[in-house]
Design a protein around this motif. Structure first.
Motif, short mmCIF file in Angstrom:
data_model
loop_
_atom_site.label_atom_id
_atom_site.label_comp_id
_atom_site.label_asym_id
_atom_site.label_seq_id
_atom_site.Cartn_x
_atom_site.Cartn_y
_atom_site.Cartn_z
N ASP A 1 41.41 37.44 48.11
CA ASP A 1 40.63 38.37 47.29
C ASP A 1 41.37 38.57 45.98
N ILE A 2 40.64 38.55 44.88
CA ILE A 2 41.25 38.65 43.56
C ILE A 2 40.51 39.70 42.74
N TRP A 3 41.27 40.55 42.07
CA TRP A 3 40.74 41.48 41.09
C TRP A 3 41.39 41.10 39.77
N LEU A 4 40.60 40.81 38.75
CA LEU A 4 41.11 40.36 37.47
C LEU A 4 40.49 41.22 36.37
N GLU A 5 41.33 41.82 35.55
CA GLU A 5 40.87 42.70 34.47
C GLU A 5 41.47 42.23 33.15
N ALA A 6 40.62 42.06 32.15
CA ALA A 6 41.10 41.73 30.81
C ALA A 6 41.76 42.98 30.20
N LEU A 7 42.84 42.77 29.46
CA LEU A 7 43.53 43.85 28.78
C LEU A 7 43.40 43.65 27.27
N GLN A 8 43.43 44.76 26.53
CA GLN A 8 43.41 44.70 25.07
C GLN A 8 44.48 45.61 24.54
N VAL A 9 45.17 45.15 23.49
CA VAL A 9 46.19 45.96 22.84
C VAL A 9 45.54 47.25 22.33
N GLY A 10 46.14 48.38 22.66
CA GLY A 10 45.64 49.68 22.22
C GLY A 10 44.61 50.31 23.15
N ALA A 11 44.09 49.55 24.09
CA ALA A 11 43.09 50.09 25.03
C ALA A 11 43.79 50.62 26.28
N ALA A 12 43.09 51.46 27.01
CA ALA A 12 43.65 51.99 28.25
C ALA A 12 43.83 50.86 29.27
N LEU A 13 44.88 50.99 30.07
CA LEU A 13 45.14 50.02 31.13
C LEU A 13 44.26 50.35 32.34
N PRO A 14 43.88 49.35 33.12
CA PRO A 14 42.97 49.58 34.25
C PRO A 14 43.69 50.13 35.47
N THR A 15 42.91 50.51 36.44
CA THR A 15 43.42 50.82 37.77
C THR A 15 43.16 49.58 38.62
N LEU A 16 44.20 49.09 39.29
CA LEU A 16 44.08 47.91 40.15
C LEU A 16 44.52 48.28 41.56
N PRO A 17 43.99 47.58 42.56
CA PRO A 17 44.39 47.87 43.94
C PRO A 17 45.77 47.28 44.24
N LEU A 18 46.61 48.08 44.85
CA LEU A 18 47.90 47.63 45.34
C LEU A 18 47.74 47.45 46.85
#
Length: 93
Positions: free
Chosen positions: A49-66
Motif C-alpha cells: 500500500d502506498i500513499w504519495l503526496e506532492a509537496l510544494q515549497v511554502g505550502a503546508a506539509l501533509p499528514t501521512l500514515p505511519l
C-alpha cells in the motif's frame, strides 16, 4: 516513510524503493514528495500500500500514515511536527 524535500538534487528515492521492492517503475516524477508504505497480504498475495503526496515549497506539509509493524497506523502530522520542531529549536520560519 520518505519525505523528500531536497531541492538541489534530482534523485527519487520513492522510485528506487518501488523498483527494488516491487520491480515496477514509479508513475510520474514528483520533484518533492512525501510517501508512506505498508506491506499487506490480500487474497494470499503480498502487496504494497502506498500513499504519495506532492509537496510544494511554502505550502503546508501533509499528514501521512505511519504504519507500525503488526500494530496500529498513526497519523503523522508533518506540518505540525515541523512547526513545533522549528519553534523548539528557535529556527525562524
Amino acid at each position: 516513510m520518505v519525505v523528500d524535500v531536497v531541492t538541489i538534487l534530482q534523485a527519487n528515492l520513492h522510485a528506487d524503493i518501488l523498483q527494488r521492492v516491487t520491480g515496477t517503475e514509479a508513475l510520474g516524477n514528483l520533484p518533492l514528495y512525501g510517501a508512506a508504505y505498508r506491506p499487506a497480504t490480500r487474497d494470499g498475495q503480498t502487496v504494497l500500500d502506498i500513499w504519495l503526496e506532492a509537496l510544494q515549497v511554502g505550502a503546508a506539509l501533509p499528514t501521512l500514515p505511519l504504519c507500525l509493524h503488526r500494530g496500529p497506523t498513526l497519523p503523522l502530522r508533518l506540518d505540525e511536527t515541523y512547526t513545533r520542531t522549528c519553534q523548539e529549536q528557535r529556527i525562524p520560519t
